[in-house]
Design a protein around this motif. Structure first.
Motif, PDB file in Angstrom:
ATOM      1  N   ASN A 121       0.866  -1.170   0.000  1.00 24.79           N
ATOM      2  CA  ASN A 121       0.000   0.000   0.000  1.00 24.79           C
ATOM      3  C   ASN A 121       0.902   1.219   0.000  1.00 24.79           C
ATOM      4  N   THR A 122       0.701   2.119  -0.917  1.00 30.23           N
ATOM      5  CA  THR A 122       1.600   3.248  -1.116  1.00 30.23           C
ATOM      6  C   THR A 122       0.805   4.555  -1.053  1.00 30.23           C
ATOM      7  N   PRO A 123       1.506   5.700  -0.990  1.00 28.03           N
ATOM      8  CA  PRO A 123       0.787   6.975  -1.009  1.00 28.03           C
ATOM      9  C   PRO A 123      -0.144   7.111  -2.211  1.00 28.03           C
ATOM     10  N   SER A 124       0.279   6.641  -3.376  1.00 28.97           N
ATOM     11  CA  SER A 124      -0.567   6.734  -4.562  1.00 28.97           C
ATOM     12  C   SER A 124      -1.858   5.941  -4.388  1.00 28.97           C
ATOM     13  N   HIS A 125      -1.741   4.697  -3.903  1.00 31.15           N
ATOM     14  CA  HIS A 125      -2.933   3.875  -3.697  1.00 31.15           C
ATOM     15  C   HIS A 125      -3.855   4.484  -2.638  1.00 31.15           C
ATOM     16  N   HIS A 126      -3.256   4.998  -1.590  1.00 37.42           N
ATOM     17  CA  HIS A 126      -4.082   5.489  -0.486  1.00 37.42           C
ATOM     18  C   HIS A 126      -4.700   6.845  -0.804  1.00 37.42           C
ATOM     19  N   ARG A 127      -4.067   7.604  -1.694  1.00 34.07           N
ATOM     20  CA  ARG A 127      -4.702   8.850  -2.142  1.00 34.07           C
ATOM     21  C   ARG A 127      -6.044   8.540  -2.802  1.00 34.07           C
ATOM     22  N   VAL A 128      -6.063   7.483  -3.603  1.00 36.50           N
ATOM     23  CA  VAL A 128      -7.317   7.072  -4.226  1.00 36.50           C
ATOM     24  C   VAL A 128      -8.351   6.744  -3.157  1.00 36.50           C
ATOM     25  N   HIS A 129      -7.936   6.023  -2.132  1.00 33.55           N
ATOM     26  CA  HIS A 129      -8.868   5.625  -1.076  1.00 33.55           C
ATOM     27  C   HIS A 129      -9.498   6.834  -0.390  1.00 33.55           C
ATOM     28  N   HIS A 130      -8.752   7.909  -0.267  1.00 36.28           N
ATOM     29  CA  HIS A 130      -9.259   9.106   0.416  1.00 36.28           C
ATOM     30  C   HIS A 130      -9.995  10.053  -0.529  1.00 36.28           C
ATOM     31  N   GLY A 131     -10.082   9.710  -1.792  1.00 39.14           N
ATOM     32  CA  GLY A 131     -10.716  10.609  -2.747  1.00 39.14           C
ATOM     33  C   GLY A 131     -12.231  10.532  -2.697  1.00 39.14           C
ATOM     34  N   ARG A 132     -12.873  11.648  -3.064  1.00 42.62           N
ATOM     35  CA  ARG A 132     -14.327  11.652  -3.206  1.00 42.62           C
ATOM     36  C   ARG A 132     -14.745  11.736  -4.664  1.00 42.62           C
ATOM     37  N   PRO A 181     -15.880  10.058  -8.004  1.00 41.47           N
ATOM     38  CA  PRO A 181     -16.634   8.807  -8.158  1.00 41.47           C
ATOM     39  C   PRO A 181     -15.752   7.577  -8.396  1.00 41.47           C
ATOM     40  N   TYR A 182     -14.645   7.726  -9.130  1.00 44.30           N
ATOM     41  CA  TYR A 182     -13.810   6.558  -9.413  1.00 44.30           C
ATOM     42  C   TYR A 182     -13.031   6.085  -8.181  1.00 44.30           C
ATOM     43  N   CYS A 183     -12.991   6.907  -7.140  1.00 48.21           N
ATOM     44  CA  CYS A 183     -12.229   6.562  -5.931  1.00 48.21           C
ATOM     45  C   CYS A 183     -13.080   5.860  -4.867  1.00 48.21           C
ATOM     46  N   ILE A 184     -14.386   5.910  -4.997  1.00 46.87           N
ATOM     47  CA  ILE A 184     -15.259   5.442  -3.915  1.00 46.87           C
ATOM     48  C   ILE A 184     -15.131   3.940  -3.724  1.00 46.87           C
ATOM     49  N   ASP A 185     -14.950   3.545  -2.445  1.00 46.01           N
ATOM     50  CA  ASP A 185     -14.890   2.133  -2.039  1.00 46.01           C
ATOM     51  C   ASP A 185     -13.762   1.384  -2.731  1.00 46.01           C
ATOM     52  N   LYS A 186     -12.584   1.968  -2.750  1.00 40.97           N
ATOM     53  CA  LYS A 186     -11.421   1.336  -3.368  1.00 40.97           C
ATOM     54  C   LYS A 186     -10.228   1.367  -2.406  1.00 40.97           C
ATOM     55  N   ASN A 187      -9.307   0.433  -2.612  1.00 36.08           N
ATOM     56  CA  ASN A 187      -7.999   0.403  -1.955  1.00 36.08           C
ATOM     57  C   ASN A 187      -8.095   0.424  -0.428  1.00 36.08           C
ATOM     58  N   TYR A 188      -8.568  -0.688   0.128  1.00 39.26           N
ATOM     59  CA  TYR A 188      -8.746  -0.806   1.579  1.00 39.26           C
ATOM     60  C   TYR A 188      -7.499  -1.307   2.307  1.00 39.26           C
ATOM     61  N   ASP A 210      -6.397  -6.019  -2.089  1.00 43.28           N
ATOM     62  CA  ASP A 210      -7.311  -5.312  -2.990  1.00 43.28           C
ATOM     63  C   ASP A 210      -7.257  -5.905  -4.389  1.00 43.28           C
ATOM     64  N   ARG A 211      -6.079  -6.253  -4.837  1.00 41.31           N
ATOM     65  CA  ARG A 211      -5.955  -6.868  -6.156  1.00 41.31           C
ATOM     66  C   ARG A 211      -6.649  -8.234  -6.172  1.00 41.31           C
ATOM     67  N   LEU A 212      -6.560  -8.954  -5.070  1.00 43.19           N
ATOM     68  CA  LEU A 212      -7.143 -10.289  -4.990  1.00 43.19           C
ATOM     69  C   LEU A 212      -8.659 -10.241  -4.911  1.00 43.19           C
ATOM     70  N   PHE A 213      -9.212  -9.286  -4.153  1.00 44.28           N
ATOM     71  CA  PHE A 213     -10.653  -9.241  -3.900  1.00 44.28           C
ATOM     72  C   PHE A 213     -11.397  -8.215  -4.761  1.00 44.28           C
ATOM     73  N   GLY A 214     -10.726  -7.648  -5.750  1.00 46.23           N
ATOM     74  CA  GLY A 214     -11.410  -6.824  -6.740  1.00 46.23           C
ATOM     75  C   GLY A 214     -11.731  -5.411  -6.317  1.00 46.23           C
ATOM     76  N   THR A 215     -11.004  -4.858  -5.354  1.00 48.33           N
ATOM     77  CA  THR A 215     -11.278  -3.489  -4.914  1.00 48.33           C
ATOM     78  C   THR A 215     -10.118  -2.535  -5.226  1.00 48.33           C
ATOM     79  N   PHE A 216      -9.220  -2.942  -6.116  1.00 52.54           N
ATOM     80  CA  PHE A 216      -8.067  -2.094  -6.428  1.00 52.54           C
ATOM     81  C   PHE A 216      -8.419  -1.075  -7.501  1.00 52.54           C
TER      82      PHE A 216
END
Length: 448
Positions: A210-221, A223-230, A238-244
């Motif tokens: 998990n990197t700053p780039s991935h986690h920036r997406v998680h904190h985004g509002r 629409p493409y960022c919602i419910d991603k990168n947990y 996330d790659r395994l369970f389809g939330t990346f």
């Protein structure tokens, strides 16, 4: 104690750069409080990022938002001084009652298994914290900042620990509590440094960690960022369970419906208030339960998690919530906030030997202080009176402690004398400002 930990050791811990040999313990009581010991490292990195932001002039760190985030971090830790943590207490109980096979606490294999298992447990907790409304009511605190920097990592919920504990209980069937506690702390510490916009990409490590780039997406509002990168530490879940989701367009941070305040109690509990309103409005038991256990975006006739089309589109340039307070007031709050941090650190270091009443009253004062700072940043009407009351309360308590013999006022350290003089100065400041304000209002009324 935190003072015995070298700076290099503290930094290594933030990046999970530790070995099984140095972080394996037989008993829970032997496990260091890595979180408290990391506070100096937190402050160092925050200061570095603030310096970079000031040099660049990019306003990626705002004083009002940063102090609010750190206030939420203090807020979230206060109950731990009066009660055992739910996560650890429940884990120890399950381990003692239902352990199937106890793995060796000093085995490197146990250490690595715990690393993976805790991280997987965190992934599922984090995912459900976004997909179950009652859990989101706690977790939304962490997402309420409209900035994304290292202080955002410290913006934590006082309620979240009461929903996360159950996701780690399966580990208690095999993994000793001391090993779990080590990784539970390091998993959270690792997530501190990824809250930054200044680290763009880590190359091949982006596929694993998990990197700053991935986690920036998680904190985004967006629409493409919602419910991603947990992810906590490993993005592979996330790659395994389809939330990346890889970072794409410029990320806009915060809640889809910004909370619009720096006041800590509202930030902590606003979604519970919103849920209660919806719960009362819904008709039928099924719909009422859906308000609690379905997603934050659920409405009647919609899927469990709502429709992504309902997420408000972001508009550029983005207008962040702020309020106009003079620079001197920002500096004033920062000085007082630093004093409160030191008070909290003293409580954290000594709460086991201090009288419970003293700890409780100290916590009440910390909460009062954080509330006053938030209202000053909000520029609310009664914030000067609240701050005047807070400063007078401190000086009164300080005087009472001296009279009762709990401290020698004449031989106190220089730092404590500075605090006393600063509070006296603060009282004078707010009295003068209140007299000036009401005199001006009276004069204006006479002229009407």
């Amino acid at each position: 104690m935190a003072g015995n930990v070298s700076l290099l050791t503290g930094v290594r811990r933030l990046f999970y750069l530790v070995t099984p040999n140095e972080t394996s313990f037989r008993d829970v009581s032997d496990v260091p409080n890595y979180t408290r010991e990391s506070v100096p490292s937190f402050m160092l990195f925050v200061a570095i990022e603030l310096t970079i932001s000031l040099i660049k002039g990019d306003k990626k760190m705002r004083i009002n938002d940063g102090v609010t985030s750190m206030s939420a971090g203090l807020f979230s830790r206060l109950p731990l001084y009066l009660m055992r943590t739910v996560e650890l207490g429940s884990y120890v109980w399950v381990f003692e009652k239902f352990c199937v096979y106890e793995l060796a606490w000093d085995s490197a294999w146990t250490w690595w298994l715990a690393f993976l298992a805790v991280d997987l447990g965190y992934y599922w907790f984090h995912r459900l914290a976004h997909e179950v409304n009652i859990m989101w009511a706690a977790h939304q605190v962490h997402h309420s900042s409209e900035d994304y920097n290292l202080t955002t990592a410290l913006r934590q919920s006082v309620l979240q620990k009461y929903t996360s504990w159950m996701f780690y209980l399966p580990l208690a069937l095999f993994i000793p509590p001391s090993v779990f506690l080590v990784h539970q702390q390091f998993n959270i510490l690792f997530q501190f440094w990824i809250h930054t916009e200044y680290v763009k990409s880590l190359g091949p490590l982006e596929y694993i960690l998990n990197t700053p780039s991935h986690h920036r997406v998680h904190h985004g509002r967006n629409p493409y960022c919602i419910d991603k990168n947990y992810a906590g530490t490993l993005i592979v879940w996330d790659r395994l369970f389809g939330t990346f989701q890889a970072e794409d367009e410029t990320v806009v941070y915060g809640l889809t419906h910004p909370v619009g305040t720096f006041e800590p109690f509202k930030i902590q509990f606003c979604h519970l208030h919103y849920m209660w309103g919806r719960f009362k409005e819904e008709k039928g038991l099924a719909n009422k339960l859906s308000v609690i256990f379905k997603g934050p975006g659920w409405e009647r006739g919609k899927p469990r998690l709502g429709n992504i089309e309902d997420i408000p589109k972001v508009c550029y340039p983005v207008e962040k919530y702020s309020s106009c307070v003079p620079p001197w007031c920002g500096l004033y709050i920062c000085i007082h906030f630093f004093i409160i941090i030191q008070l909290n650190q003293q409580i954290a270091a000594s709460y086991r030997v201090l009288p419970v009443t003293f700890v409780l009253l100290s916590e009440v004062f910390v909460l009062l202080s954080l509330t006053s700072f938030g209202r000053l940043f909000d520029n609310s009407d009664y914030s000067p009176l609240l701050e005047l009351f807070r400063c007078v309360l401190f000086l009164t308590a300080d005087l009472i402690l001296g009279v009762l013999g709990y401290q020698d006022l004449k031989s106190r350290p220089l730092a404590m004398r500075f605090v006393q003089y600063w509070y006296i100065t603060s009282v004078v400041i707010w009295i003068v400002r209140q007299v000036t304000f009401y005199s001006g209002r009276l004069e204006k009324n006479k002229q009407m």
